[in-house]
Design an enzyme around this catalytic site. Structure first.
Site, mmCIF file in Angstrom:
data_model
loop_
_atom_site.group_PDB
_atom_site.id
_atom_site.type_symbol
_atom_site.label_atom_id
_atom_site.label_comp_id
_atom_site.label_asym_id
_atom_site.label_seq_id
_atom_site.Cartn_x
_atom_site.Cartn_y
_atom_site.Cartn_z
ATOM 1 N N ASN A 7 50.883 -8.029 98.276
ATOM 2 C CA ASN A 7 49.983 -8.100 98.854
ATOM 3 C C ASN A 7 49.306 -9.489 99.340
ATOM 4 O O ASN A 7 48.911 -10.211 98.556
ATOM 5 C CB ASN A 7 48.875 -7.075 97.804
ATOM 6 C CG ASN A 7 47.787 -7.029 98.326
ATOM 7 O OD1 ASN A 7 47.263 -7.591 99.631
ATOM 8 N ND2 ASN A 7 46.551 -6.279 97.777
ATOM 9 N N LYS A 14 49.502 -11.602 95.919
ATOM 10 C CA LYS A 14 49.635 -10.850 94.777
ATOM 11 C C LYS A 14 51.097 -10.239 94.730
ATOM 12 O O LYS A 14 51.556 -9.682 95.882
ATOM 13 C CB LYS A 14 48.723 -9.500 94.401
ATOM 14 C CG LYS A 14 47.648 -10.042 94.054
ATOM 15 C CD LYS A 14 46.641 -9.076 93.897
ATOM 16 C CE LYS A 14 45.122 -9.310 93.733
ATOM 17 N NZ LYS A 14 44.177 -8.287 94.428
ATOM 18 N N ARG A 88 51.564 -4.551 101.485
ATOM 19 C CA ARG A 88 50.364 -3.795 101.942
ATOM 20 C C ARG A 88 49.798 -4.242 103.137
ATOM 21 O O ARG A 88 49.430 -5.595 103.110
ATOM 22 C CB ARG A 88 49.390 -4.031 100.641
ATOM 23 C CG ARG A 88 48.246 -3.328 100.731
ATOM 24 C CD ARG A 88 47.070 -4.046 100.333
ATOM 25 N NE ARG A 88 45.940 -3.385 100.639
ATOM 26 C CZ ARG A 88 44.714 -3.656 100.366
ATOM 27 N NH1 ARG A 88 44.487 -4.864 99.852
ATOM 28 N NH2 ARG A 88 43.530 -2.853 100.457
ATOM 29 N N HIS A 177 42.187 2.092 101.561
ATOM 30 C CA HIS A 177 42.556 2.569 100.247
ATOM 31 C C HIS A 177 43.680 3.723 100.261
ATOM 32 O O HIS A 177 43.663 4.575 99.176
ATOM 33 C CB HIS A 177 41.570 2.901 99.264
ATOM 34 C CG HIS A 177 40.592 1.768 99.098
ATOM 35 N ND1 HIS A 177 39.107 1.939 99.023
ATOM 36 C CD2 HIS A 177 40.628 0.351 98.627
ATOM 37 C CE1 HIS A 177 38.740 0.681 98.691
ATOM 38 N NE2 HIS A 177 39.562 -0.259 98.829
ATOM 39 N N GLY A 207 35.502 -2.745 96.116
ATOM 40 C CA GLY A 207 35.224 -1.917 97.338
ATOM 41 C C GLY A 207 35.296 -0.519 97.023
ATOM 42 O O GLY A 207 35.918 -0.406 95.782
ATOM 43 N N ARG A 236 29.133 -5.205 99.628
ATOM 44 C CA ARG A 236 28.970 -4.508 100.989
ATOM 45 C C ARG A 236 27.733 -3.217 100.913
ATOM 46 O O ARG A 236 27.796 -2.695 100.111
ATOM 47 C CB ARG A 236 30.280 -3.508 101.244
ATOM 48 C CG ARG A 236 31.390 -4.850 101.825
ATOM 49 C CD ARG A 236 32.596 -4.165 102.054
ATOM 50 N NE ARG A 236 33.708 -4.722 101.355
ATOM 51 C CZ ARG A 236 34.977 -4.116 101.104
ATOM 52 N NH1 ARG A 236 35.019 -3.012 101.672
ATOM 53 N NH2 ARG A 236 35.564 -4.864 100.269
ATOM 54 N N ARG A 280 30.060 -4.833 85.505
ATOM 55 C CA ARG A 280 29.964 -5.406 84.153
ATOM 56 C C ARG A 280 28.574 -6.118 83.877
ATOM 57 O O ARG A 280 27.787 -5.459 83.098
ATOM 58 C CB ARG A 280 31.083 -6.126 83.643
ATOM 59 C CG ARG A 280 32.420 -5.385 83.562
ATOM 60 C CD ARG A 280 33.403 -6.312 83.347
ATOM 61 N NE ARG A 280 33.925 -6.693 84.680
ATOM 62 C CZ ARG A 280 35.283 -7.301 85.075
ATOM 63 N NH1 ARG A 280 36.124 -7.068 84.357
ATOM 64 N NH2 ARG A 280 35.499 -8.065 86.051
ATOM 65 N N GLY A 328 35.844 3.164 88.409
ATOM 66 C CA GLY A 328 36.438 4.287 88.146
ATOM 67 C C GLY A 328 37.186 4.443 86.861
ATOM 68 O O GLY A 328 37.046 5.306 85.957
ATOM 69 N N ASN A 330 37.181 2.063 84.577
ATOM 70 C CA ASN A 330 36.731 1.173 83.438
ATOM 71 C C ASN A 330 35.312 1.389 83.043
ATOM 72 O O ASN A 330 35.052 1.105 81.701
ATOM 73 C CB ASN A 330 36.824 -0.407 83.393
ATOM 74 C CG ASN A 330 38.333 -0.721 83.575
ATOM 75 O OD1 ASN A 330 39.145 -0.345 82.897
ATOM 76 N ND2 ASN A 330 38.613 -1.140 84.800
ATOM 77 N N GLU A 379 48.929 0.946 93.100
ATOM 78 C CA GLU A 379 49.476 0.914 94.607
ATOM 79 C C GLU A 379 50.731 0.167 94.762
ATOM 80 O O GLU A 379 51.535 0.341 95.962
ATOM 81 C CB GLU A 379 48.176 0.131 95.392
ATOM 82 C CG GLU A 379 46.957 0.824 95.660
ATOM 83 C CD GLU A 379 45.632 0.082 95.947
ATOM 84 O OE1 GLU A 379 45.303 -0.467 94.850
ATOM 85 O OE2 GLU A 379 45.099 0.129 96.883
HETATM 86 P P1 ADP Z 1 38.917 -4.470 94.222
HETATM 87 O O1 ADP Z 1 38.071 -3.551 95.267
HETATM 88 O O2 ADP Z 1 38.694 -6.094 94.442
HETATM 89 O O3 ADP Z 1 40.446 -4.166 94.274
HETATM 90 P P2 ADP Z 1 39.010 -3.432 91.648
HETATM 91 O O4 ADP Z 1 39.196 -2.142 91.841
HETATM 92 O O5 ADP Z 1 39.935 -4.421 91.003
HETATM 93 O O6 ADP Z 1 38.469 -4.310 93.002
HETATM 94 O O7 ADP Z 1 37.543 -3.509 90.750
HETATM 95 C C1 ADP Z 1 37.096 -4.594 90.519
HETATM 96 C C2 ADP Z 1 35.538 -4.282 90.068
HETATM 97 O O8 ADP Z 1 35.854 -3.303 88.913
HETATM 98 C C3 ADP Z 1 34.979 -5.554 89.263
HETATM 99 O O9 ADP Z 1 34.255 -6.307 90.234
HETATM 100 C C4 ADP Z 1 33.899 -4.975 88.431
HETATM 101 O O10 ADP Z 1 32.690 -4.722 89.072
HETATM 102 C C5 ADP Z 1 34.562 -3.633 87.806
HETATM 103 N N1 ADP Z 1 34.946 -3.507 86.448
HETATM 104 C C6 ADP Z 1 35.918 -3.878 85.800
HETATM 105 N N2 ADP Z 1 35.971 -3.595 84.760
HETATM 106 C C7 ADP Z 1 34.829 -3.076 84.419
HETATM 107 C C8 ADP Z 1 34.329 -2.654 83.162
HETATM 108 N N3 ADP Z 1 34.784 -2.497 81.921
HETATM 109 N N4 ADP Z 1 33.073 -2.073 83.467
HETATM 110 C C9 ADP Z 1 32.237 -1.925 84.803
HETATM 111 N N5 ADP Z 1 33.070 -2.210 85.841
HETATM 112 C C10 ADP Z 1 34.188 -2.981 85.742
#
Ligand code: ADP
Length: 391
Positions: A7, A14, A88, A177, A207, A236, A280, A328, A330, A379
């Site tokens: 990616n 990555k 990707r 996505h 995103g 965004r 977070r 979603g 975490n 992915e």
């Molecule tokens: P991207 O869209 O960059 O691929 P990810 O799917 O990796 O993003 O999600 C990253 C985001 O997930 C972080 O910016 C953070 O806001 C959120 N996140 C990660 N861990 C947690 C957590 N334990 N609780 C709440 N939000 C979290």
């Protein structure tokens, strides 16, 4: 057989190397700050992490270092063992409804689509060229974020704008996505042991997008012409009244570029909370009583609920809602905020299950009208699978 999943972003690369068809990850990692001061890379092998600060003037150098690591660490004896590289690609527009072997024409199309994805496609093209040079014998494959959404009907993908804008300039909704929505919907169907399902997949991270998936096929998705549409995201805005743009330009003298920058990088929960684009930080602040963070969480959850409700109606019900990606997977806090707003549909959370961490998890109560699952997305493995099937 070894397959590399890649990616390439504008300043990052990555990767994951798989032993296929076992889908075993041999090594993974990320090159960061390519072309910027302070560049470095991190690699992970058997759970152990290594980090190196090195100059990375371009993607070609990142690939050179990657192949050097693979040889030095004896992950491969010869680069010819890597039979395929999957890339990707964010924007394939309406040209590709599935993954494809990259030849000169495909590479040119990816480059030509850059105006529709200026932050992504040019970087992908650079990544492809660097990979072709570094691992010349491997089959190079493009896996598009947009392919899974190509099954949407014109009634869903058209905007109510002059029809020539669609015909002449490709202005329509594409959705993004797709690889993630496809992966989690396939997993959900495996769990349900059937394919005739009505699923709502929520890929919510920094995103975010939501898809309606009927019998394994996407019928609608929340992102649009670009990934700026739909949900409120980290930075965004998502859906807005488009007339705000000329109005604010007139009031402030901002240029189109300035506005674009604000819509993509200075809006979303970052703008509302005034604290951070990272959920977070916002959750912590909301729990501590910070009013604008509470507002940001509320607005964010409301927009997710808007799309779930819309797709529930469009699908004519819902067998399962799936949560995936950073938030979603975490955030029990955000999942609860969302699911509690769906009570009118009879959808109920199992609070204890919602607080559990880990892999695939059912978080709906026994008497919930629809199932709710957390399914970690992957992915990279989807990319490797597509390369394998094309090989
Ligand atoms: P991207 O869209 O960059 O691929 P990810 O799917 O990796 O993003 O999600 C990253 C985001 O997930 C972080 O910016 C953070 O806001 C959120 N996140 C990660 N861990 C947690 C957590 N334990 N609780 C709440 N939000 C979290």
């Amino acid at each position: 057989m070894k397959i590399l999943s890649v990616n390439a972003g504008s300043s990052s690369l990555k990767f994951q190397l798989y032993e296929m068809p076992e889908e075993k990850v041999l090594i993974s990692g990320v090159f960061e700050r390519i072309g910027i001061d302070g560049s470095l890379y991190t690699i992970k092998i058997d759970g152990e992490k290594f980090r190196k600060v090195v100059p990375l003037p371009n993607h070609a150098e990142a690939f050179r270092l990657l192949t050097e690591e693979l040889l030095e660490r004896k992950i491969v004896d010869d680069l010819s063992e890597i039979q395929g590289v999957g890339h990707r690609i964010v924007q394939g527009a309406d040209l590709y409804d599935k993954s494809i072997v990259i030849d000169e024409e495909v590479l040119k199309n990816i480059e030509d689509l850059s105006p529709l994805a200026p932050l992504h496609n040019p970087a992908h093209a650079v990544g492809i060229k660097a990979a072709m040079e570094a691992i010349p014998n491997a089959l190079q494959v493009a896996v598009f974020d947009t392919s899974f959404h190509q099954t949407m009907k014109p009634s869903e993908y058209l905007y109510a704008l002059p029809y020539e804008w669609y015909e002449d300039y490709k202005v329509r909704r594409y959705g993004f996505h797709g690889t993630s929505h496809k992966y989690v919907s396939m997993k959900m169907n495996e769990i349900l042991e059937r394919n005739d399902t009505k699923l709502i997949t929520c890929h919510i991270g920094n995103g975010g997008s939501i898809s309606a998936v009927l019998n394994g096929k996407c019928i609608n998705t929340s992102m649009g012409f670009t990934p700026a549409a739909g949900l409120i995201m980290g930075s965004r805005a998502g859906d807005i009244d488009s007339t705000i743009i000329p109005y604010v330009m007139d009031k402030t003298g901002m240029s189109i570029n300035d506005i674009n920058n604000v819509l993509n990088k200075k809006s979303g929960v970052l703008a509302i909370s005034g604290i951070s684009s990272d959920f977070r930080d916002i959750e912590d602040a909301a729990i501590a009583g910070n009013e604008r963070s509470i507002l940001a969480c509320e607005m964010y959850a409301n927009r997710v609920v808007d799309y779930i409700a819309k797709y529930y109606v469009q699908l004519g019900g819902c067998d399962a809602i799936v949560f995936t990606a950073g938030v979603g997977e975490n955030s029990p806090f955000m999942r609860k905020l969302i699911i509690d707003k769906l009570a009118v549909l009879g959808i109920k959370l199992d609070e204890e299950a919602n607080n559990e961490r880990g892999k695939i998890n059912k978080i709906s109560a026994e008497d919930s009208s629809s199932l709710v699952y957390v399914i970690p997305t992957d992915e990279e493995v989807m990319i490797a699978r597509d390369v394998l099937s094309l090989l």
